[in-house]
Design a protein around this motif. Structure first.
Motif, PDB file in Angstrom:
ATOM      1  N   GLU A 236      20.141  84.361  37.170  1.00 32.80           N
ATOM      2  CA  GLU A 236      20.714  84.659  35.931  1.00 32.80           C
ATOM      3  C   GLU A 236      22.756  83.468  35.858  1.00 32.80           C
ATOM      4  OE1 GLU A 236      23.125  88.883  35.445  1.00 32.80           O
ATOM      5  OE2 GLU A 236      21.447  88.644  37.343  1.00 32.80           O
ATOM      6  N   ASP A 237      23.257  83.218  34.656  1.00 29.62           N
ATOM      7  CA  ASP A 237      23.664  82.711  34.519  1.00 29.62           C
ATOM      8  C   ASP A 237      25.280  83.609  34.708  1.00 29.62           C
ATOM      9  OD1 ASP A 237      26.321  80.619  33.980  1.00 29.62           O
ATOM     10  OD2 ASP A 237      24.956  79.864  31.770  1.00 29.62           O
ATOM     11  N   VAL A 238      26.614  83.110  34.797  1.00 32.63           N
ATOM     12  CA  VAL A 238      27.493  84.164  35.155  1.00 32.63           C
ATOM     13  C   VAL A 238      27.634  85.118  33.688  1.00 32.63           C
ATOM     14  CG1 VAL A 238      28.629  82.522  36.389  1.00 32.63           C
ATOM     15  CG2 VAL A 238      29.288  82.330  34.212  1.00 32.63           C
ATOM     16  N   SER A 239      28.723  85.876  33.984  1.00 26.64           N
ATOM     17  CA  SER A 239      28.937  86.468  32.779  1.00 26.64           C
ATOM     18  C   SER A 239      29.640  86.049  31.669  1.00 26.64           C
ATOM     19  CB  SER A 239      29.260  88.364  33.184  1.00 26.64           C
ATOM     20  OG  SER A 239      30.600  88.533  33.648  1.00 26.64           O
ATOM     21  N   TYR A 240      29.988  86.627  30.665  1.00 24.74           N
ATOM     22  CA  TYR A 240      30.218  85.952  29.721  1.00 24.74           C
ATOM     23  C   TYR A 240      31.688  86.752  29.842  1.00 24.74           C
ATOM     24  CZ  TYR A 240      26.666  84.963  26.255  1.00 24.74           C
ATOM     25  OH  TYR A 240      25.312  84.591  26.113  1.00 24.74           O
ATOM     26  N   GLY A 241      31.762  87.940  30.472  1.00 22.66           N
ATOM     27  CA  GLY A 241      33.518  87.918  30.822  1.00 22.66           C
ATOM     28  C   GLY A 241      34.158  86.950  31.410  1.00 22.66           C
ATOM     29  N   LEU A 242      33.196  87.090  32.936  1.00 26.68           N
ATOM     30  CA  LEU A 242      33.531  85.988  33.775  1.00 26.68           C
ATOM     31  C   LEU A 242      33.908  84.675  33.532  1.00 26.68           C
ATOM     32  CD1 LEU A 242      34.675  85.654  36.637  1.00 26.68           C
ATOM     33  CD2 LEU A 242      32.015  85.373  36.611  1.00 26.68           C
ATOM     34  N   ALA A 243      32.962  84.139  32.722  1.00 25.11           N
ATOM     35  CA  ALA A 243      33.218  82.599  32.051  1.00 25.11           C
ATOM     36  C   ALA A 243      34.449  82.083  30.784  1.00 25.11           C
ATOM     37  CB  ALA A 243      31.930  82.528  30.947  1.00 25.11           C
ATOM     38  N   ALA A 244      34.873  83.699  30.221  1.00 30.10           N
ATOM     39  CA  ALA A 244      35.920  83.634  29.249  1.00 30.10           C
ATOM     40  C   ALA A 244      37.195  83.676  30.165  1.00 30.10           C
ATOM     41  CB  ALA A 244      35.983  84.899  28.416  1.00 30.10           C
ATOM     42  N   GLY A 245      37.003  84.350  30.895  1.00 26.63           N
ATOM     43  CA  GLY A 245      38.439  84.372  31.877  1.00 26.63           C
ATOM     44  C   GLY A 245      38.452  83.289  32.457  1.00 26.63           C
TER      45      GLY A 245
ATOM     46  N   LEU B 199      21.481  71.249  36.190  1.00 24.51           N
ATOM     47  CA  LEU B 199      21.714  73.176  35.803  1.00 24.51           C
ATOM     48  C   LEU B 199      22.097  73.333  34.464  1.00 24.51           C
ATOM     49  CD1 LEU B 199      23.523  72.833  39.626  1.00 24.51           C
ATOM     50  CD2 LEU B 199      21.279  74.199  38.677  1.00 24.51           C
ATOM     51  N   ALA B 200      22.711  72.762  33.915  1.00 27.34           N
ATOM     52  CA  ALA B 200      23.338  72.626  33.185  1.00 27.34           C
ATOM     53  C   ALA B 200      22.288  73.659  31.504  1.00 27.34           C
ATOM     54  CB  ALA B 200      24.021  71.514  32.019  1.00 27.34           C
ATOM     55  N   THR B 201      20.993  73.048  31.597  1.00 27.19           N
ATOM     56  CA  THR B 201      20.581  74.129  30.729  1.00 27.19           C
ATOM     57  C   THR B 201      19.627  75.438  31.359  1.00 27.19           C
ATOM     58  OG1 THR B 201      18.403  72.930  32.796  1.00 27.19           O
ATOM     59  CG2 THR B 201      18.872  71.308  30.449  1.00 27.19           C
ATOM     60  N   VAL B 202      19.884  75.787  33.190  1.00 27.08           N
ATOM     61  CA  VAL B 202      19.610  77.051  33.351  1.00 27.08           C
ATOM     62  C   VAL B 202      21.423  77.705  34.037  1.00 27.08           C
ATOM     63  CG1 VAL B 202      19.759  75.866  36.039  1.00 27.08           C
ATOM     64  CG2 VAL B 202      18.060  78.416  35.109  1.00 27.08           C
ATOM     65  N   LEU B 203      22.194  77.166  32.736  1.00 21.23           N
ATOM     66  CA  LEU B 203      23.471  77.617  33.831  1.00 21.23           C
ATOM     67  C   LEU B 203      25.010  77.118  33.223  1.00 21.23           C
ATOM     68  CD1 LEU B 203      23.630  77.901  37.896  1.00 21.23           C
ATOM     69  CD2 LEU B 203      22.569  79.927  36.610  1.00 21.23           C
ATOM     70  N   PRO B 204      24.446  77.372  31.632  1.00 19.76           N
ATOM     71  CA  PRO B 204      25.629  76.427  31.007  1.00 19.76           C
ATOM     72  C   PRO B 204      26.883  76.758  31.196  1.00 19.76           C
ATOM     73  CG  PRO B 204      23.595  78.126  29.782  1.00 19.76           C
ATOM     74  CD  PRO B 204      23.106  78.215  30.797  1.00 19.76           C
ATOM     75  N   ARG B 205      26.943  78.302  31.527  1.00 19.98           N
ATOM     76  CA  ARG B 205      28.313  78.612  31.528  1.00 19.98           C
ATOM     77  C   ARG B 205      28.619  78.407  32.455  1.00 19.98           C
ATOM     78  NH1 ARG B 205      25.938  82.605  28.795  1.00 19.98           N
ATOM     79  NH2 ARG B 205      25.047  84.260  30.565  1.00 19.98           N
ATOM     80  N   LEU B 206      28.588  78.766  34.012  1.00 18.09           N
ATOM     81  CA  LEU B 206      28.922  77.982  34.369  1.00 18.09           C
ATOM     82  C   LEU B 206      28.956  76.713  34.925  1.00 18.09           C
ATOM     83  CD1 LEU B 206      29.626  78.898  38.376  1.00 18.09           C
ATOM     84  CD2 LEU B 206      27.355  78.907  38.765  1.00 18.09           C
ATOM     85  N   SER B 207      28.644  75.693  34.151  1.00 16.48           N
ATOM     86  CA  SER B 207      28.198  74.233  34.941  1.00 16.48           C
ATOM     87  C   SER B 207      29.407  73.777  33.480  1.00 16.48           C
ATOM     88  CB  SER B 207      26.921  73.863  34.124  1.00 16.48           C
ATOM     89  OG  SER B 207      26.123  73.854  34.930  1.00 16.48           O
ATOM     90  N   SER B 208      29.759  74.899  32.713  1.00 13.65           N
ATOM     91  CA  SER B 208      30.617  73.862  32.371  1.00 13.65           C
ATOM     92  C   SER B 208      32.486  74.434  32.569  1.00 13.65           C
ATOM     93  CB  SER B 208      30.721  74.955  30.189  1.00 13.65           C
ATOM     94  OG  SER B 208      29.564  74.521  29.621  1.00 13.65           O
ATOM     95  N   LEU B 209      31.942  75.391  33.476  1.00 15.01           N
ATOM     96  CA  LEU B 209      33.343  75.996  34.490  1.00 15.01           C
ATOM     97  C   LEU B 209      33.634  75.041  35.552  1.00 15.01           C
ATOM     98  CD1 LEU B 209      32.705  79.687  34.092  1.00 15.01           C
ATOM     99  CD2 LEU B 209      34.950  79.021  33.354  1.00 15.01           C
TER     100      LEU B 209
ATOM    101  N   LEU C 226      41.693  77.543  32.781  1.00 20.57           N
ATOM    102  CA  LEU C 226      42.073  76.500  32.262  1.00 20.57           C
ATOM    103  C   LEU C 226      42.366  76.103  31.120  1.00 20.57           C
ATOM    104  CD1 LEU C 226      37.786  76.078  33.438  1.00 20.57           C
ATOM    105  CD2 LEU C 226      39.726  74.989  33.550  1.00 20.57           C
ATOM    106  N   PHE C 227      42.944  76.896  29.713  1.00 26.87           N
ATOM    107  CA  PHE C 227      43.420  76.718  28.667  1.00 26.87           C
ATOM    108  C   PHE C 227      44.992  76.632  28.843  1.00 26.87           C
ATOM    109  CE2 PHE C 227      45.466  78.424  25.010  1.00 26.87           C
ATOM    110  CZ  PHE C 227      45.046  77.111  24.101  1.00 26.87           C
ATOM    111  N   LEU C 228      45.075  77.924  29.851  1.00 19.81           N
ATOM    112  CA  LEU C 228      46.242  78.143  29.792  1.00 19.81           C
ATOM    113  C   LEU C 228      47.226  77.405  31.142  1.00 19.81           C
ATOM    114  CD1 LEU C 228      46.413  82.181  30.304  1.00 19.81           C
ATOM    115  CD2 LEU C 228      47.535  80.594  28.703  1.00 19.81           C
ATOM    116  N   PHE C 229      46.277  76.714  32.005  1.00 19.20           N
ATOM    117  CA  PHE C 229      46.300  75.632  32.908  1.00 19.20           C
ATOM    118  C   PHE C 229      47.033  74.121  32.307  1.00 19.20           C
ATOM    119  CE2 PHE C 229      45.292  72.233  36.262  1.00 19.20           C
ATOM    120  CZ  PHE C 229      45.976  72.766  37.529  1.00 19.20           C
TER     121      PHE C 229
END
Length: 256
Positions: free
Chosen positions: A225-234, A151-161, A239-242
């Motif tokens: 369709e992967d999640v938007s860049y804005g949602l991924a950034a949020g 799934l990382a190949t088709v949904l890289p941002r969601l898979s990373s999250l 996670l960074f603040l956590f």
């Protein structure tokens, strides 16, 4: 009255066998956002209920029974999660495994705010992962891992999250759960540490299988369709603040 409050606390801050009611409450919440809110709020309510009960010294034998029940609960849910491939169910089970450790802090006499922050070490990544599971379900029709690899190949941002959040849920060292777990090690006598060592083994096994099903293999399904860049950034910012909070509170959690 005190026993009723303790029973309610054991439901909201899950301890077996009442923990099945906690999982049921989370599962029946409406939508991924409702489940995420439930897994954040219910443990906090349980902690507040615990601290409304007058502190009465318990017999040593009863304290041992409660400790055994807590350790059994955390191992039981970690073991159950090994056979689960649905992300929502896996998240609930893993969150139950971590949240029940709060009772060890309660028994040690920690203040209510410390126990509440401890609970967030598991409930916050669990809430995020429930949201990511909902987004995955919208795209695939279900949040099952292993049916389609890669799934990382088709949904890289969601898979990373999902990857980072699952790592946070199993107390990976850069996240608060690791230092919260160190506090539990610090509070228990050496003779009681062996269940926690088994727990670490089960959590490591769980995250290994989770990431294998999510990231590896060849994807052969329809384009998504992967999640938007804005949602991924949020999501990455949360996670960074956590993780950053580890630097702020780690000394408090470990008792240093």
């Amino acid at each position: 009255m005190e026993w009723i409050l303790l029973i309610l606390s054991a439901i909201l801050l899950p301890v077996f066998p009442l923990s099945w009611l906690f999982n049921r409450l989370v599962d029946t919440a409406p939508g991924c956002w409702g489940r995420a809110l439930a897994i954040l709020v219910l443990p906090q309510l349980g902690i507040l209920l615990i601290y409304t009960v007058p502190t009465v010294p318990l017999p040593t034998s009863l304290e041992r029974v409660i400790l055994l029940l807590v350790l059994f609960t955390t191992l039981f849910y970690a073991f159950r999660a090994l056979s689960v491939r649905e992300v929502t169910i896996w998240t609930r089970l893993m969150a139950s495994s971590g949240l029940t450790l709060d009772w060890i802090l309660v028994a040690a006499g920690k203040n209510v705010h410390g126990v509440q922050i401890f609970a967030l070490a598991w409930s916050l990544p669990a809430a995020l992962l429930l949201v990511w599971a909902g987004l995955l379900r919208q795209r695939m029709g279900g949040a099952y891992l292993g049916l389609q690899g890669g799934l990382a190949t088709v949904l890289p941002r969601l898979s990373s999250l999902m990857t980072l959040t699952a790592l946070a849920l199993v107390a990976t060292p850069i996240f608060p759960g690791f230092f919260a777990l160190l506090q539990v090690f610090h509070l228990l006598a050496v003779s009681w540490l062996w269940p926690l060592l088994i727990l670490l083994l089960l959590w490591g096994w769980n995250i290994g299988r989770f990431l294998q099903d999510l990231l590896f293999g060849s994807y052969r399904g329809e384009p998504m369709e992967d999640v938007s860049y804005g949602l991924a950034a949020g999501g990455f910012a949360v996670l960074f603040l956590f993780a950053l909070s580890t630097l702020i509170w780690s000394g408090t959690w470990t008792g240093i």
